[in-house]
Scaffold this motif. Structure first.
Motif, PDB file in Angstrom:
ATOM      1  N   THR A   1       0.852  -1.190   0.000  1.00 17.69           N
ATOM      2  CA  THR A   1       0.000   0.000   0.000  1.00 17.69           C
ATOM      3  C   THR A   1       0.890   1.242   0.000  1.00 17.69           C
ATOM      4  O   THR A   1       2.102   1.149   0.198  1.00 17.69           O
ATOM      5  N   ILE A   2       0.271   2.390  -0.193  1.00 14.49           N
ATOM      6  CA  ILE A   2       0.954   3.668   0.012  1.00 14.49           C
ATOM      7  C   ILE A   2       0.452   4.215   1.339  1.00 14.49           C
ATOM      8  O   ILE A   2      -0.762   4.286   1.572  1.00 14.49           O
ATOM      9  N   GLU A   3       1.396   4.538   2.220  1.00 12.61           N
ATOM     10  CA  GLU A   3       1.076   5.019   3.564  1.00 12.61           C
ATOM     11  C   GLU A   3       1.807   6.334   3.826  1.00 12.61           C
ATOM     12  O   GLU A   3       2.748   6.675   3.107  1.00 12.61           O
ATOM     13  N   PRO A   4       1.404   7.052   4.870  1.00 11.72           N
ATOM     14  CA  PRO A   4       2.129   8.276   5.244  1.00 11.72           C
ATOM     15  C   PRO A   4       3.599   7.959   5.545  1.00 11.72           C
ATOM     16  O   PRO A   4       3.923   6.833   5.921  1.00 11.72           O
ATOM     17  N   ASP A   5       4.473   8.951   5.363  1.00 12.85           N
ATOM     18  CA  ASP A   5       5.901   8.774   5.673  1.00 12.85           C
ATOM     19  C   ASP A   5       6.082   8.013   6.973  1.00 12.85           C
ATOM     20  O   ASP A   5       5.447   8.328   7.977  1.00 12.85           O
ATOM     21  N   GLY A   6       6.949   7.013   6.945  1.00 14.48           N
ATOM     22  CA  GLY A   6       7.228   6.237   8.140  1.00 14.48           C
ATOM     23  C   GLY A   6       6.295   5.065   8.335  1.00 14.48           C
ATOM     24  O   GLY A   6       6.508   4.247   9.219  1.00 14.48           O
ATOM     25  N   GLY A   7       5.242   4.953   7.540  1.00 15.98           N
ATOM     26  CA  GLY A   7       4.338   3.809   7.621  1.00 15.98           C
ATOM     27  C   GLY A   7       3.224   3.977   8.622  1.00 15.98           C
ATOM     28  O   GLY A   7       3.125   4.990   9.317  1.00 15.98           O
ATOM     29  N   SER A   8       2.369   2.969   8.684  1.00 16.46           N
ATOM     30  CA  SER A   8       1.196   2.964   9.552  1.00 16.46           C
ATOM     31  C   SER A   8       1.111   1.636  10.287  1.00 16.46           C
ATOM     32  O   SER A   8       1.591   0.621   9.787  1.00 16.46           O
ATOM     33  N   PRO A   9       0.462   1.606  11.451  1.00 14.30           N
ATOM     34  CA  PRO A   9       0.292   0.343  12.168  1.00 14.30           C
ATOM     35  C   PRO A   9      -0.734  -0.575  11.491  1.00 14.30           C
ATOM     36  O   PRO A   9      -0.727  -1.783  11.704  1.00 14.30           O
ATOM     37  N   ALA A  10      -1.603   0.001  10.657  1.00 16.37           N
ATOM     38  CA  ALA A  10      -2.595  -0.760   9.886  1.00 16.37           C
ATOM     39  C   ALA A  10      -2.769  -0.040   8.554  1.00 16.37           C
ATOM     40  O   ALA A  10      -2.552   1.179   8.462  1.00 16.37           O
ATOM     41  N   PRO A  11      -3.132  -0.774   7.490  1.00 13.82           N
ATOM     42  CA  PRO A  11      -3.288  -0.117   6.184  1.00 13.82           C
ATOM     43  C   PRO A  11      -4.320   1.008   6.231  1.00 13.82           C
ATOM     44  O   PRO A  11      -5.364   0.881   6.850  1.00 13.82           O
ATOM     45  N   THR A  12      -3.987   2.113   5.565  1.00 11.94           N
ATOM     46  CA  THR A  12      -4.910   3.248   5.473  1.00 11.94           C
ATOM     47  C   THR A  12      -5.453   3.393   4.058  1.00 11.94           C
ATOM     48  O   THR A  12      -6.213   4.305   3.781  1.00 11.94           O
ATOM     49  N   SER A  13      -5.012   2.484   3.168  1.00 14.40           N
ATOM     50  CA  SER A  13      -5.473   2.528   1.782  1.00 14.40           C
ATOM     51  C   SER A  13      -5.644   1.114   1.255  1.00 14.40           C
ATOM     52  O   SER A  13      -5.174   0.151   1.865  1.00 14.40           O
ATOM     53  N   THR A  14      -6.320   1.003   0.129  1.00 11.29           N
ATOM     54  CA  THR A  14      -6.510  -0.280  -0.528  1.00 11.29           C
ATOM     55  C   THR A  14      -5.174  -0.750  -1.095  1.00 11.29           C
ATOM     56  O   THR A  14      -4.414   0.066  -1.639  1.00 11.29           O
ATOM     57  N   PRO A  15      -4.870  -2.048  -0.990  1.00  4.94           N
ATOM     58  CA  PRO A  15      -3.610  -2.541  -1.566  1.00  4.94           C
ATOM     59  C   PRO A  15      -3.492  -2.226  -3.057  1.00  4.94           C
ATOM     60  O   PRO A  15      -4.467  -2.330  -3.806  1.00  4.94           O
ATOM     61  N   LEU A  16      -2.289  -1.830  -3.454  1.00  5.82           N
ATOM     62  CA  LEU A  16      -1.986  -1.562  -4.859  1.00  5.82           C
ATOM     63  C   LEU A  16      -1.718  -2.848  -5.616  1.00  5.82           C
ATOM     64  O   LEU A  16      -1.775  -2.892  -6.835  1.00  5.82           O
ATOM     65  N   GLY A  17      -1.372  -3.887  -4.883  1.00  2.00           N
ATOM     66  CA  GLY A  17      -1.071  -5.196  -5.458  1.00  2.00           C
ATOM     67  C   GLY A  17      -0.811  -6.170  -4.335  1.00  2.00           C
ATOM     68  O   GLY A  17      -0.489  -5.780  -3.220  1.00  2.00           O
ATOM     69  N   ALA A  18      -0.972  -7.458  -4.635  1.00  3.87           N
ATOM     70  CA  ALA A  18      -0.741  -8.505  -3.645  1.00  3.87           C
ATOM     71  C   ALA A  18      -0.354  -9.799  -4.354  1.00  3.87           C
ATOM     72  O   ALA A  18      -0.781 -10.036  -5.486  1.00  3.87           O
TER      73      ALA A  18
END
Length: 135
Positions: free
Chosen positions: A114-131
């Motif tokens: 996913t794309i997350e805010p700088d430094g990442g997130s503890p849980a996804p904040t967006s839909t996966p771009l790929g898997a």
């Protein structure tokens, strides 16, 4: 058989405290159960994962994937059978085939990005771009 020679990478997540036990990209590729899975990324380009269920480890590389937007990083997630994502690494720089990111995935059936805010997130904040499926 995979004929790519990769001898190094960045270990993203390691269980245990023994730094000498780190798995290398070359070890993953040399396993008899080594598999490769690729998928297009929603932003363009391709995510390629080489993995070994026996080692419980995978290499992650991007090809022709654009840098994330300013103020964002790509983040990897390991998803278990119940669908719960666990952070598997924040990628301020995109790993390439000659310098892949390495993560362990025991107990996880899928790796997503996913794309997350700088430094990442503890849980996804967006839909996966790929898997990709691991196993």
């Amino acid at each position: 058989m995979v004929a790519i020679g990769i001898g190094f990478g960045v270990l993203g997540r390691q269980t245990g405290d023994d730094p000498g036990g780190a798995v290398t990209a070359q070890q993953i590729l040399e396993q008899p159960d080594a598999r490769t899975s690729s998928t297009p990324i929603g932003t363009g380009g391709t995510l390629t994962v080489h993995f070994s269920a026996g080692l419980g480890a995978a290499t992650v590389a991007f090809d022709a994937v654009p840098a994330p937007p300013d103020g964002s990083d790509y983040q990897l997630w390991l998803i278990d059978a119940t669908g719960v994502p666990q952070p598997a690494g924040v990628l301020p720089e995109l790993p390439a085939a000659n310098a892949p990111y390495i993560t362990e995935f025991s107990g996880s059936g899928q790796l997503a990005v996913t794309i997350e805010p700088d430094g990442g997130s503890p849980a996804p904040t967006s839909t996966p771009l790929g898997a990709v499926t691991l196993g």
